[in-house]
Enzyme design. Structure first.
Site, PDB file in Angstrom:
ATOM      1  N   LYS A 137      47.851  -1.793   2.333  1.00 25.15           N
ATOM      2  CA  LYS A 137      47.117  -1.751   1.068  1.00 25.15           C
ATOM      3  C   LYS A 137      47.227  -3.038   0.257  1.00 25.15           C
ATOM      4  O   LYS A 137      46.440  -3.260  -0.675  1.00 25.15           O
ATOM      5  CB  LYS A 137      47.640  -0.601   0.197  1.00 25.15           C
ATOM      6  CG  LYS A 137      47.582   0.771   0.825  1.00 25.15           C
ATOM      7  CD  LYS A 137      48.210   1.799  -0.095  1.00 25.15           C
ATOM      8  CE  LYS A 137      48.405   3.132   0.607  1.00 25.15           C
ATOM      9  NZ  LYS A 137      49.430   3.063   1.665  1.00 25.15           N
ATOM     10  N   GLU A 196      39.596   1.833   5.708  1.00 26.69           N
ATOM     11  CA  GLU A 196      39.419   3.224   5.306  1.00 26.69           C
ATOM     12  C   GLU A 196      40.748   3.939   5.096  1.00 26.69           C
ATOM     13  O   GLU A 196      40.881   4.800   4.227  1.00 26.69           O
ATOM     14  CB  GLU A 196      38.591   3.972   6.353  1.00 26.69           C
ATOM     15  CG  GLU A 196      38.207   5.391   5.978  1.00 26.69           C
ATOM     16  CD  GLU A 196      37.272   5.471   4.785  1.00 26.69           C
ATOM     17  OE1 GLU A 196      37.741   5.914   3.707  1.00 26.69           O
ATOM     18  OE2 GLU A 196      36.104   5.088   4.912  1.00 26.69           O
ATOM     19  N   VAL A 235      43.316   4.524   1.579  1.00 23.49           N
ATOM     20  CA  VAL A 235      43.344   5.676   0.664  1.00 23.49           C
ATOM     21  C   VAL A 235      42.939   6.912   1.451  1.00 23.49           C
ATOM     22  O   VAL A 235      41.845   6.973   1.997  1.00 23.49           O
ATOM     23  CB  VAL A 235      42.376   5.494  -0.523  1.00 23.49           C
ATOM     24  CG1 VAL A 235      42.580   6.614  -1.538  1.00 23.49           C
ATOM     25  CG2 VAL A 235      42.540   4.135  -1.180  1.00 23.49           C
ATOM     26  N   ALA A 245      44.476   8.255   4.240  1.00 25.52           N
ATOM     27  CA  ALA A 245      44.759   8.218   5.686  1.00 25.52           C
ATOM     28  C   ALA A 245      43.455   8.223   6.482  1.00 25.52           C
ATOM     29  O   ALA A 245      42.711   7.247   6.447  1.00 25.52           O
ATOM     30  CB  ALA A 245      45.681   9.360   6.076  1.00 25.52           C
ATOM     31  N   LYS A 277      46.460   2.955  -4.531  1.00 21.47           N
ATOM     32  CA  LYS A 277      45.276   3.634  -4.015  1.00 21.47           C
ATOM     33  C   LYS A 277      44.212   3.777  -5.106  1.00 21.47           C
ATOM     34  O   LYS A 277      43.017   3.593  -4.857  1.00 21.47           O
ATOM     35  CB  LYS A 277      45.661   5.011  -3.460  1.00 21.47           C
ATOM     36  CG  LYS A 277      46.523   4.934  -2.207  1.00 21.47           C
ATOM     37  CD  LYS A 277      47.019   6.312  -1.782  1.00 21.47           C
ATOM     38  CE  LYS A 277      47.882   6.215  -0.535  1.00 21.47           C
ATOM     39  NZ  LYS A 277      48.446   7.532  -0.135  1.00 21.47           N
TER      40      LYS A 277
END
Length: 385
Positions: A141, A168, A171, A173, A245
């Site tokens: 991230k 993808e 945030v 999984a 996230k």
């Protein structure tokens, strides 16, 4: 008069039909950085699926290198099922330049670099990789949550070099959340709010704790033993992961926010935030009383949920309010009915009014995340020439 050109490979081996098959297959070459829980599962998933991918998609997907922070295993023909054993034996120290040089020396095409590290420094290699012809896929991230200048400059480089960056799994999984938000935003839909339970580990903890009689430390130990938390659960309990996230989603809406703009409720008592991991485990019982009080004070038919909330005037670059808090919600609400370690996201838009788009599913686990990264690789492979 028409001219027929015959591929040189066909001229040299006219009787080997397998060459004809391989000529038409798209070749994609992947380097995977980071082979911990997620990275190792991803390597194994790709190797296991290679034949089926080749048959169904006419895609020759090859992992030409696997690396961690210390060593790399190179194989231009692709690493095999015993890659860990081979890397322990033949792995060599490397730099990013060595990886780029290897790809150039072996004329590897359609290059994708996968970042499965959690390294805050590794993301500074992204631009170098893109400039060398790599597209990017990342479960890390940090590249999307450090300063806005880095975020914008990377996207400028990607645009100039006509390369892609998919993330993808940053945030939710393996859930199709970022793609959904991108499509809504690009289509001109006015997204007015995004809220939900962003952490699979904290989902599990508060789903278990809210409706039972167990102490908080017992539930936390249960989550640790099930592999739902980070090795040091304070990385989950501090709320920074949820904050990152939330920031990623804000930036997908072209909002100009930094991590410091987010109000995050840290669930760890101040005196336990800087002690060693072992000392923290020895004092877990100190969490029991304050969380017992929170549960006891809940209104009837309410439960606790650790929620990320992006709201405010999202039509303005600086109009967003970003909060991460432990809050009571009704058991009858969508958030209140959450079970297990699922994550859930409510996306409110102008067109849908009070009825949000709800995306829910497995929000934690190395296998789920690896499968999500694999999905990004396949989607990106479809876009390559």
């Amino acid at each position: 008069m028409s001219t027929i050109t015959i591929d040189k490979r066909i001229q040299e081996k006219p009787l080997q039909l397998i060459d004809l098959e391989n000529i038409k297959k798209k070749k994609v070459n992947v380097v995977i950085f980071g082979h911990g829980n997620v990275g190792a599962r991803l390597v194994d998933q790709i190797i296991t699926s290679q034949k089926e991918i080749s048959r169904r998609r006419d895609l020759d997907l090859t992992i030409f290198a696997v690396a961690n922070s210390k060593t790399v295993l190179f194989n231009e023909k692709g690493v095999k099922a015993n890659w860990q054993e081979e890397k322990n034996k033949d792995g060599e120290p490397y730099t990013i330049t060595d990886v780029i040089k290897f790809s150039e020396e072996h004329n590897l095409e359609n290059l994708i670099a996968i970042d499965n590290t959690a390294d805050s420094n590794f993301v500074f290699n992204y631009k170098t990789l893109v400039e060398a012809g790599f597209s990017l896929v990342s479960s890390n991230k940090i590249g999307n949550t450090i300063d806005l200048d880095f975020y914008k400059n990377l996207r400028k480089t990607l645009s100039e070099k006509k390369k892609e960056y998919l993330y993808e799994t940053n945030v939710g999984a393996g859930l199709p959340l970022i793609d959904t938000i991108k499509l809504l935003h690009l289509s001109g839909e006015n997204i007015t709010r995004i809220k939900g339970v962003f952490s699979g580990s904290l989902s599990y903890i508060f789903n278990e704790f809210s409706e039972g009689e167990k102490t908080f430390s017992d539930v936390l130990n249960q989550a640790i033993n099930n592999g739902f938390t980070e090795p040091d659960p304070r990385e989950d309990l501090c709320g920074n992961d949820v904050g990152r996230k939330l920031l990623i989603l804000a930036r997908e809406l072209d909002l100009h926010n930094e991590l410091d703009d987010i109000s995050i409720q840290n669930l760890i008592p101040k005196h336990l935030r800087s002690v060693s991991k072992q000392e923290f485990f020895n004092q877990l019982y100190e969490l029991d009383v304050p969380f017992h009080i929170k549960r006891k004070n809940l209104a009837k038919d309410h439960v606790l949920r650790y929620i990320g909330d992006l709201h405010g005037d999202l039509s303005k670059e600086d109009g967003a309010i970003l909060n991460v808090n432990l809050v009571p919600v009704s058991k009858n609400s969508v958030l209140g009915q959450l079970k297990g370690s699922d994550s859930i996201f409510e996306i409110y838009t102008e067109s849908y009014g009070k009825n949000p788009i709800v995306i829910q599913g497995a929000g934690a686990g190395a296998a789920v995340t690896a499968r999500g990264v694999f999905g990004d690789i396949l989607r990106l492979s479809d876009k390559l020439n």
